[in-house]
Design a protein around this motif. Structure first.
Motif, PDB file in Angstrom:
ATOM      1  N   VAL A  12       7.551   1.446 -13.721  1.00  0.00           N
ATOM      2  CA  VAL A  12       8.176   1.223 -12.414  1.00  0.00           C
ATOM      3  C   VAL A  12       7.868   2.404 -11.503  1.00  0.00           C
ATOM      4  O   VAL A  12       8.155   3.553 -11.855  1.00  0.00           O
ATOM      5  CB  VAL A  12       9.700   1.057 -12.556  1.00  0.00           C
ATOM      6  N   PRO A  13       7.288   2.170 -10.338  1.00  0.00           N
ATOM      7  CA  PRO A  13       6.995   3.282  -9.427  1.00  0.00           C
ATOM      8  C   PRO A  13       8.271   3.899  -8.861  1.00  0.00           C
ATOM      9  O   PRO A  13       9.314   3.253  -8.805  1.00  0.00           O
ATOM     10  CB  PRO A  13       6.155   2.621  -8.320  1.00  0.00           C
ATOM     11  N   ASP A  14       8.164   5.147  -8.458  1.00  0.00           N
ATOM     12  CA  ASP A  14       9.328   5.849  -7.906  1.00  0.00           C
ATOM     13  C   ASP A  14       9.684   5.344  -6.517  1.00  0.00           C
ATOM     14  O   ASP A  14      10.841   5.459  -6.084  1.00  0.00           O
ATOM     15  CB  ASP A  14       9.056   7.351  -7.828  1.00  0.00           C
ATOM     16  N   TYR A  15       8.721   4.784  -5.803  1.00  0.00           N
ATOM     17  CA  TYR A  15       8.985   4.282  -4.468  1.00  0.00           C
ATOM     18  C   TYR A  15       8.023   3.146  -4.142  1.00  0.00           C
ATOM     19  O   TYR A  15       6.989   2.990  -4.776  1.00  0.00           O
ATOM     20  CB  TYR A  15       8.882   5.396  -3.410  1.00  0.00           C
ATOM     21  N   GLY A  16       8.386   2.369  -3.144  1.00  0.00           N
ATOM     22  CA  GLY A  16       7.618   1.195  -2.744  1.00  0.00           C
ATOM     23  C   GLY A  16       8.569   0.128  -2.237  1.00  0.00           C
ATOM     24  O   GLY A  16       9.765   0.145  -2.531  1.00  0.00           O
ATOM     25  N   LYS A  17       8.047  -0.820  -1.476  1.00  0.00           N
ATOM     26  CA  LYS A  17       8.934  -1.777  -0.823  1.00  0.00           C
ATOM     27  C   LYS A  17       9.502  -2.818  -1.783  1.00  0.00           C
ATOM     28  O   LYS A  17      10.432  -3.541  -1.421  1.00  0.00           O
ATOM     29  CB  LYS A  17       8.224  -2.460   0.346  1.00  0.00           C
ATOM     30  N   TYR A  18       8.967  -2.924  -3.009  1.00  0.00           N
ATOM     31  CA  TYR A  18       9.513  -3.876  -3.962  1.00  0.00           C
ATOM     32  C   TYR A  18      10.368  -3.215  -5.043  1.00  0.00           C
ATOM     33  O   TYR A  18      10.697  -3.832  -6.042  1.00  0.00           O
ATOM     34  CB  TYR A  18       8.384  -4.677  -4.608  1.00  0.00           C
ATOM     35  N   ILE A  19      10.709  -1.959  -4.834  1.00  0.00           N
ATOM     36  CA  ILE A  19      11.567  -1.250  -5.793  1.00  0.00           C
ATOM     37  C   ILE A  19      13.024  -1.522  -5.458  1.00  0.00           C
ATOM     38  O   ILE A  19      13.458  -1.370  -4.323  1.00  0.00           O
ATOM     39  CB  ILE A  19      11.290   0.278  -5.750  1.00  0.00           C
TER      40      ILE A  19
ATOM     41  N   PRO B 249       0.811  -1.219   0.000  1.00  0.00           N
ATOM     42  CA  PRO B 249       0.000   0.000   0.000  1.00  0.00           C
ATOM     43  C   PRO B 249       0.845   1.271   0.000  1.00  0.00           C
ATOM     44  O   PRO B 249       0.315   2.366  -0.186  1.00  0.00           O
ATOM     45  CB  PRO B 249      -0.805  -0.118   1.307  1.00  0.00           C
ATOM     46  N   THR B 250       2.157   1.136   0.192  1.00  0.00           N
ATOM     47  CA  THR B 250       3.031   2.317   0.206  1.00  0.00           C
ATOM     48  C   THR B 250       3.538   2.679  -1.176  1.00  0.00           C
ATOM     49  O   THR B 250       4.181   3.718  -1.349  1.00  0.00           O
ATOM     50  CB  THR B 250       4.257   2.081   1.115  1.00  0.00           C
ATOM     51  N   VAL B 251       3.272   1.841  -2.176  1.00  0.00           N
ATOM     52  CA  VAL B 251       3.823   2.062  -3.497  1.00  0.00           C
ATOM     53  C   VAL B 251       3.230   3.327  -4.121  1.00  0.00           C
ATOM     54  O   VAL B 251       2.087   3.706  -3.845  1.00  0.00           O
ATOM     55  CB  VAL B 251       3.567   0.830  -4.394  1.00  0.00           C
ATOM     56  N   GLU B 252       4.020   3.985  -4.967  1.00  0.00           N
ATOM     57  CA  GLU B 252       3.505   5.126  -5.706  1.00  0.00           C
ATOM     58  C   GLU B 252       2.323   4.674  -6.551  1.00  0.00           C
ATOM     59  O   GLU B 252       2.413   3.687  -7.286  1.00  0.00           O
ATOM     60  CB  GLU B 252       4.588   5.701  -6.626  1.00  0.00           C
ATOM     61  N   GLY B 253       1.217   5.404  -6.459  1.00  0.00           N
ATOM     62  CA  GLY B 253       0.042   5.025  -7.226  1.00  0.00           C
ATOM     63  C   GLY B 253      -1.218   5.606  -6.638  1.00  0.00           C
ATOM     64  O   GLY B 253      -1.186   6.395  -5.688  1.00  0.00           O
TER      65      GLY B 253
ATOM     66  N   PRO C  48       0.168  -4.389 -12.581  1.00  0.00           N
ATOM     67  CA  PRO C  48      -0.313  -3.673 -11.398  1.00  0.00           C
ATOM     68  C   PRO C  48       0.795  -3.456 -10.373  1.00  0.00           C
ATOM     69  O   PRO C  48       1.482  -4.397  -9.971  1.00  0.00           O
ATOM     70  CB  PRO C  48      -1.416  -4.597 -10.862  1.00  0.00           C
ATOM     71  N   ARG C  49       0.970  -2.226  -9.954  1.00  0.00           N
ATOM     72  CA  ARG C  49       2.132  -1.842  -9.145  1.00  0.00           C
ATOM     73  C   ARG C  49       2.144  -2.460  -7.754  1.00  0.00           C
ATOM     74  O   ARG C  49       3.189  -2.825  -7.243  1.00  0.00           O
ATOM     75  CB  ARG C  49       2.185  -0.312  -9.020  1.00  0.00           C
ATOM     76  N   TYR C  50       0.984  -2.545  -7.126  1.00  0.00           N
ATOM     77  CA  TYR C  50       0.937  -2.954  -5.728  1.00  0.00           C
ATOM     78  C   TYR C  50       1.153  -4.452  -5.537  1.00  0.00           C
ATOM     79  O   TYR C  50       1.310  -4.917  -4.413  1.00  0.00           O
ATOM     80  CB  TYR C  50      -0.383  -2.520  -5.080  1.00  0.00           C
ATOM     81  N   LEU C  51       1.169  -5.223  -6.634  1.00  0.00           N
ATOM     82  CA  LEU C  51       1.373  -6.669  -6.512  1.00  0.00           C
ATOM     83  C   LEU C  51       2.547  -7.170  -7.349  1.00  0.00           C
ATOM     84  O   LEU C  51       2.738  -8.373  -7.478  1.00  0.00           O
ATOM     85  CB  LEU C  51       0.099  -7.420  -6.921  1.00  0.00           C
ATOM     86  N   THR C  52       3.326  -6.268  -7.929  1.00  0.00           N
ATOM     87  CA  THR C  52       4.475  -6.670  -8.734  1.00  0.00           C
ATOM     88  C   THR C  52       5.735  -6.562  -7.902  1.00  0.00           C
ATOM     89  O   THR C  52       6.013  -5.505  -7.322  1.00  0.00           O
ATOM     90  CB  THR C  52       4.583  -5.805  -9.999  1.00  0.00           C
ATOM     91  N   THR C  53       6.503  -7.644  -7.845  1.00  0.00           N
ATOM     92  CA  THR C  53       7.643  -7.693  -6.919  1.00  0.00           C
ATOM     93  C   THR C  53       9.003  -7.749  -7.607  1.00  0.00           C
ATOM     94  O   THR C  53      10.024  -7.552  -6.950  1.00  0.00           O
ATOM     95  CB  THR C  53       7.518  -8.915  -5.992  1.00  0.00           C
ATOM     96  N   ASP C  54       9.047  -8.016  -8.898  1.00  0.00           N
ATOM     97  CA  ASP C  54      10.329  -8.099  -9.607  1.00  0.00           C
ATOM     98  C   ASP C  54      10.221  -7.262 -10.881  1.00  0.00           C
ATOM     99  O   ASP C  54       9.809  -7.750 -11.939  1.00  0.00           O
ATOM    100  CB  ASP C  54      10.658  -9.553  -9.943  1.00  0.00           C
ATOM    101  N   TRP C  55      10.622  -6.010 -10.789  1.00  0.00           N
ATOM    102  CA  TRP C  55      10.434  -5.086 -11.899  1.00  0.00           C
ATOM    103  C   TRP C  55      11.411  -5.332 -13.039  1.00  0.00           C
ATOM    104  O   TRP C  55      11.097  -5.066 -14.202  1.00  0.00           O
ATOM    105  CB  TRP C  55      10.493  -3.649 -11.395  1.00  0.00           C
TER     106      TRP C  55
END
Length: 280
Positions: A273-280, A128-132, A219-226
């Motif tokens: 790719v989001p600018d921030y988030g725990k999977y970045i 939920p912390t991801v940019e979006g 989808p950004r909030y569920l993607t873990t390997d960009w």
């Protein structure tokens, strides 16, 4: 019910919708997709020849809706030859256990999805912390526990073929999940992309509601390997698809698809790719 099968204990109806919800579209004579709330389920098979296949299984509590669509397209009580999963996230397997209580059919998935489909392992939690947009912010409400369909689960053939669907091949497109796959038919360059790329900005509540079309990354909030996600989009662009049915959003074809996919690949780090988030 097969007592070995179960849904995740957090599986529940998710009150999300779009203007395309409960609408179906025939993309080819033997390929039809139906939007279940915000996700597409796909039917491959000519209504007149008997055999058909289901790609993905929609949102939680969606099985009755799927069965109604089957009855309308193929006839009452018609079972698929098999179910093929692009991946095992809740919005693609939400109705699966209930469907398998009615249909004694195999379910094919990539070997790297197996732990999430046999109750062994949960996917990484949505971020939920991801940019979006708003749908990313509320992603903690989405079901995350694994299902168990072990009695029906079979591995996709390693050679990329699909049993019974001789014109189709599957392509490993990881990034969104480890075992994500897409399906492609060379005869008409028809692509089923799953969530490798979609045609709606999936974290935006407004765009999901209106289904405003644009070629987007997974989808950004569920993607873990960009890094893998970018490679997968590049692989799909190289197939030069003329039509796509995505996991989310409307079907696109022609120049709108070609240009959108080209721009997505060229600008993946900036637009996907989001600018921030725990999977970045």
């Amino acid at each position: 019910m097969d007592k070995e099968m179960f849904e995740g204990s957090d599986f529940k109806y998710i009150p999300m919708t779009s203007l395309e919800s409960r609408m179906g579209h025939e993309v080819a004579e033997d390929v039809y997709y139906y939007t279940n709330q915000i996700v597409n389920i796909i039917f491959i098979g000519n209504p007149g020849n008997g055999k058909w296949y289901l790609i993905d299984a929609g949102m939680p509590r969606s099985a009755p809706e799927t069965i109604n669509q089957v009855a309308e397209r193929f006839g009452e009580g018609r079972e698929p030859e098999a179910i093929i999963l692009t991946h095992g996230h809740f919005d693609h397997v939400g109705g699966l256990v209930e469907l398998l209580e009615k249909w004694d059919v195999p379910v094919y998935a990539h070997e790297k999805e197996v732990p999430y489909l046999t109750g062994e392992l949960s996917y990484p939690e949505p971020d939920p912390t991801v940019e979006g947009g708003m749908l990313a912010k509320i992603s903690t409400i989405y079901p995350n526990e694994p299902i168990n369909i072990r009695p029906h689960l079979q591995l996709l053939p390693k050679d990329g073929t699909l049993l019974g669907l001789e014109e189709w091949k599957w392509v490993h497109t990881p990034g969104h999940t480890p075992g994500h796959v897409s399906l492609f038919r060379e005869r008409d360059s028809l692509l089923i992309s799953g969530d490798a790329f979609v045609t709606v900005r999936q974290d935006s509540f407004y765009k999901v509601l209106t289904q405003q079309p644009e070629v987007c990354g997974p989808p950004r909030y569920l993607t873990t390997d960009w890094r893998a996600a970018k490679t997968s989009v590049e692989i799909l662009q190289e197939l030069n698809p003329k039509t796509v049915i995505p996991g989310h959003g409307i079907s696109l074809k022609g120049e709108e698809l070609t240009k959108g996919l080209r721009e997505l690949v060229a600008n993946f780090e900036q637009v996907a790719v989001p600018d921030y988030g725990k999977y970045i």
